[in-house]
Design a protein around this motif. Structure first.
Motif, PDB file in Angstrom:
ATOM      1  N   THR A  71       0.827  -1.206   0.000  1.00 46.00           N
ATOM      2  CA  THR A  71       0.000   0.000   0.000  1.00 46.00           C
ATOM      3  C   THR A  71       0.864   1.260   0.000  1.00 46.00           C
ATOM      4  N   ARG A  72       1.998   1.213   0.706  1.00 45.45           N
ATOM      5  CA  ARG A  72       2.886   2.383   0.704  1.00 45.45           C
ATOM      6  C   ARG A  72       3.403   2.674  -0.701  1.00 45.45           C
ATOM      7  N   ARG A  73       3.767   1.607  -1.415  1.00 52.38           N
ATOM      8  CA  ARG A  73       4.265   1.811  -2.775  1.00 52.38           C
ATOM      9  C   ARG A  73       3.171   2.387  -3.677  1.00 52.38           C
ATOM     10  N   GLU A  74       1.948   1.903  -3.527  1.00 50.52           N
ATOM     11  CA  GLU A  74       0.836   2.419  -4.331  1.00 50.52           C
ATOM     12  C   GLU A  74       0.596   3.908  -4.042  1.00 50.52           C
ATOM     13  N   VAL A  75       0.541   4.256  -2.772  1.00 47.07           N
ATOM     14  CA  VAL A  75       0.259   5.643  -2.390  1.00 47.07           C
ATOM     15  C   VAL A  75       1.392   6.563  -2.824  1.00 47.07           C
ATOM     16  N   ASP A  76       2.626   6.117  -2.670  1.00 43.01           N
ATOM     17  CA  ASP A  76       3.763   6.930  -3.115  1.00 43.01           C
ATOM     18  C   ASP A  76       3.694   7.177  -4.616  1.00 43.01           C
ATOM     19  N   PHE A  77       3.315   6.148  -5.362  1.00 39.76           N
ATOM     20  CA  PHE A  77       3.186   6.323  -6.815  1.00 39.76           C
ATOM     21  C   PHE A  77       2.116   7.370  -7.134  1.00 39.76           C
ATOM     22  N   MET A  78       0.976   7.291  -6.462  1.00 38.76           N
ATOM     23  CA  MET A  78      -0.099   8.238  -6.750  1.00 38.76           C
ATOM     24  C   MET A  78       0.287   9.650  -6.355  1.00 38.76           C
ATOM     25  N   ARG A  79       1.053   9.805  -5.297  1.00 41.58           N
ATOM     26  CA  ARG A  79       1.537  11.146  -4.933  1.00 41.58           C
ATOM     27  C   ARG A  79       2.423  11.715  -6.038  1.00 41.58           C
ATOM     28  N   ALA A  80       3.230  10.840  -6.656  1.00 39.95           N
ATOM     29  CA  ALA A  80       4.054  11.296  -7.781  1.00 39.95           C
ATOM     30  C   ALA A  80       3.190  11.683  -8.970  1.00 39.95           C
ATOM     31  N   VAL A  81       2.084  10.963  -9.176  1.00 41.36           N
ATOM     32  CA  VAL A  81       1.157  11.320 -10.259  1.00 41.36           C
ATOM     33  C   VAL A  81       0.579  12.706 -10.013  1.00 41.36           C
ATOM     34  N   PHE A  82       0.125  12.967  -8.798  1.00 41.93           N
ATOM     35  CA  PHE A  82      -0.406  14.296  -8.476  1.00 41.93           C
ATOM     36  C   PHE A  82       0.666  15.365  -8.703  1.00 41.93           C
ATOM     37  N   GLN A  83       1.882  15.091  -8.267  1.00 39.09           N
ATOM     38  CA  GLN A  83       2.967  16.057  -8.421  1.00 39.09           C
ATOM     39  C   GLN A  83       3.253  16.345  -9.891  1.00 39.09           C
ATOM     40  N   SER A  84       3.123  15.332 -10.734  1.00 38.71           N
ATOM     41  CA  SER A  84       3.445  15.491 -12.150  1.00 38.71           C
ATOM     42  C   SER A  84       2.443  16.357 -12.898  1.00 38.71           C
ATOM     43  N   GLY A  85       1.208  16.442 -12.378  1.00 35.30           N
ATOM     44  CA  GLY A  85       0.165  17.189 -13.079  1.00 35.30           C
ATOM     45  C   GLY A  85      -0.505  16.413 -14.187  1.00 35.30           C
ATOM     46  N   THR A  86      -0.178  15.141 -14.344  1.00 36.46           N
ATOM     47  CA  THR A  86      -0.802  14.314 -15.375  1.00 36.46           C
ATOM     48  C   THR A  86      -2.199  13.889 -14.927  1.00 36.46           C
ATOM     49  N   PRO A  87      -3.235  14.091 -15.740  1.00 39.87           N
ATOM     50  CA  PRO A  87      -4.586  13.682 -15.351  1.00 39.87           C
ATOM     51  C   PRO A  87      -4.653  12.189 -15.071  1.00 39.87           C
ATOM     52  N   ALA A  88      -5.406  11.804 -14.041  1.00 40.15           N
ATOM     53  CA  ALA A  88      -5.483  10.397 -13.655  1.00 40.15           C
ATOM     54  C   ALA A  88      -6.929   9.979 -13.435  1.00 40.15           C
ATOM     55  N   PHE A  89      -7.171   8.698 -13.677  1.00 38.35           N
ATOM     56  CA  PHE A  89      -8.485   8.087 -13.467  1.00 38.35           C
ATOM     57  C   PHE A  89      -8.271   6.788 -12.719  1.00 38.35           C
ATOM     58  N   GLY A  90      -9.196   6.456 -11.814  1.00 38.92           N
ATOM     59  CA  GLY A  90      -9.118   5.178 -11.119  1.00 38.92           C
ATOM     60  C   GLY A  90     -10.482   4.620 -10.820  1.00 38.92           C
ATOM     61  N   SER A  91     -10.582   3.294 -10.814  1.00 39.11           N
ATOM     62  CA  SER A  91     -11.831   2.634 -10.425  1.00 39.11           C
ATOM     63  C   SER A  91     -11.577   1.774  -9.192  1.00 39.11           C
ATOM     64  N   LEU A 137     -11.201  15.500 -20.215  1.00 38.25           N
ATOM     65  CA  LEU A 137     -10.095  15.928 -19.356  1.00 38.25           C
ATOM     66  C   LEU A 137      -8.737  15.731 -20.020  1.00 38.25           C
ATOM     67  N   VAL A 138      -8.488  14.544 -20.559  1.00 37.93           N
ATOM     68  CA  VAL A 138      -7.160  14.263 -21.114  1.00 37.93           C
ATOM     69  C   VAL A 138      -6.880  15.078 -22.369  1.00 37.93           C
ATOM     70  N   LEU A 139      -7.785  15.060 -23.329  1.00 36.85           N
ATOM     71  CA  LEU A 139      -7.528  15.769 -24.584  1.00 36.85           C
ATOM     72  C   LEU A 139      -7.395  17.279 -24.391  1.00 36.85           C
ATOM     73  N   PRO A 140      -8.269  17.940 -23.617  1.00 37.88           N
ATOM     74  CA  PRO A 140      -8.061  19.376 -23.384  1.00 37.88           C
ATOM     75  C   PRO A 140      -6.759  19.676 -22.646  1.00 37.88           C
ATOM     76  N   THR A 141      -6.401  18.847 -21.669  1.00 37.48           N
ATOM     77  CA  THR A 141      -5.138  19.053 -20.953  1.00 37.48           C
ATOM     78  C   THR A 141      -3.961  18.871 -21.897  1.00 37.48           C
ATOM     79  N   ARG A 142      -4.066  17.896 -22.761  1.00 40.89           N
ATOM     80  CA  ARG A 142      -3.012  17.653 -23.747  1.00 40.89           C
ATOM     81  C   ARG A 142      -2.831  18.847 -24.662  1.00 40.89           C
ATOM     82  N   SER A 143      -3.933  19.417 -25.099  1.00 40.21           N
ATOM     83  CA  SER A 143      -3.858  20.607 -25.970  1.00 40.21           C
ATOM     84  C   SER A 143      -3.233  21.782 -25.227  1.00 40.21           C
ATOM     85  N   ALA A 144      -3.594  21.923 -23.936  1.00 39.96           N
ATOM     86  CA  ALA A 144      -3.040  23.028 -23.152  1.00 39.96           C
ATOM     87  C   ALA A 144      -1.537  22.891 -22.961  1.00 39.96           C
ATOM     88  N   ARG A 145      -1.072  21.638 -22.939  1.00 38.08           N
ATOM     89  CA  ARG A 145       0.373  21.400 -22.817  1.00 38.08           C
ATOM     90  C   ARG A 145       1.096  21.579 -24.154  1.00 38.08           C
TER      91      ARG A 145
END
Length: 285
Positions: A82-102, A274-282
């Protein structure tokens, strides 16, 4: 478009799922994304695995989207996985890359942003989440674009979000699980997630019921294994014959579940809105 699928399942659960449906949770996401975004380049990583190589925040900036899968991990337990999973997601938030999860993917994002997850105790959603309804913040939210005001969706889980992190928006709920859909903004990133499973087929629902038959019997949702098998067989037959109105009626389902296009609404909306508009903005081609 570059997409990263983060498989939340630990190795034993991954193989158990493959034995029942021929695919891990990450491989199911890759199959659905192949249908929705056939020109995308998709990679898969396994953050829960010991020694697994995953990109850091800088590496994640090279992706246009990240998807987090479901998993039997309990996010309220402090384990290496669980620590590895949460650390990975924190890096995703830091990166600014849009994310989806189920399912557990939503729970990982909640914990990474400062919220909490808990066990459901005696309650269960086994097979399908019923009568999911928009909350005020979900009215007009693009994650749910095209969904009717109340709908059902495939769902199997024994844990749920206890408290959303600060600044999150509750988008949808039902009488069993308060947080069925949410938006989380944390650090540089934005996450859209659902507790249910828009990515899985009815065949995968049937397999999940069979894998969890002991739990269903223990919690009084089935009398015995034969009971579970009869129900799973109906779901599997509806997968093979989605136009069988008699089967849909017996299971209490409509096209929001039986039609694959409708079932994947949230995945499509995430990519489109979300992804396509963010991609265009980048400024990416």
């Amino acid at each position: 478009m570059r997409i990263l699928v983060a498989e939340s399942e630990p190795p034993a659960a991954r193989e158990k799922r493959r034995d029942s449906v021929g695919r891990s949770s990450g491989e199911t996401f890759l199959k659905r994304l192949g249908d929705l975004a056939p020109d995308a380049s998709c990679d898969r990583v396994k953050p829960a695995d010991r020694g697994s190589r995953v990109p850091d925040a800088v590496g994640l900036e090279g992706y246009d989207a990240v998807f987090l899968t479901g998993s039997p991990l309990h996010l309220y337990e402090d384990t290496p996985e669980t620590r590895r999973e949460v650390d990975f997601m924190r890096a995703v938030f830091q990166s600014g890359t849009p994310a989806f999860g189920s399912c557990a993917g939503l729970q990982v994002a909640v914990v990474a942003a400062g919220g909490t997850v808990r066990a459901m105790q005696e309650r269960r959603e086994a097979g399908f989440a019923r009568r999911i309804a928009r909350q005020p913040a979900g009215e007009g939210h693009l994650l749910l674009d095209g969904r009717p005001p109340v709908f059902d969706a495939p769902a199997i889980h024994t844990d749920e979000v206890d408290a959303l992190p600060e600044g999150a928006r509750l988008l949808a709920s039902n009488s069993v699980t308060r947080v069925q859909a949410a938006e989380i903004r944390h650090g540089n990133g934005i996450f859209w997630g659902v507790q249910y499973h828009p990515e899985i087929s009815l065949r995968e629902v049937a397999a999940a019921l069979r894998r969890q038959s002991e739990d269903l019997i223990e919690h009084g949702l089935a009398r015995d294994e034969q009971d579970v098998e009869r129900h799973a067989a109906l779901v599997e037959e509806l997968h093979r014959q989605p136009d069988r109105r008699d089967l849909a009626w017996r299971l209490g389902l409509n096209e929001q579940v039986t039609d694959a296009t409708a079932r994947m609404t949230e995945l499509r909306n995430f990519l489109t809105h979300l992804v396509l508009p963010t991609r265009s903005a980048r400024g990416r081609a």
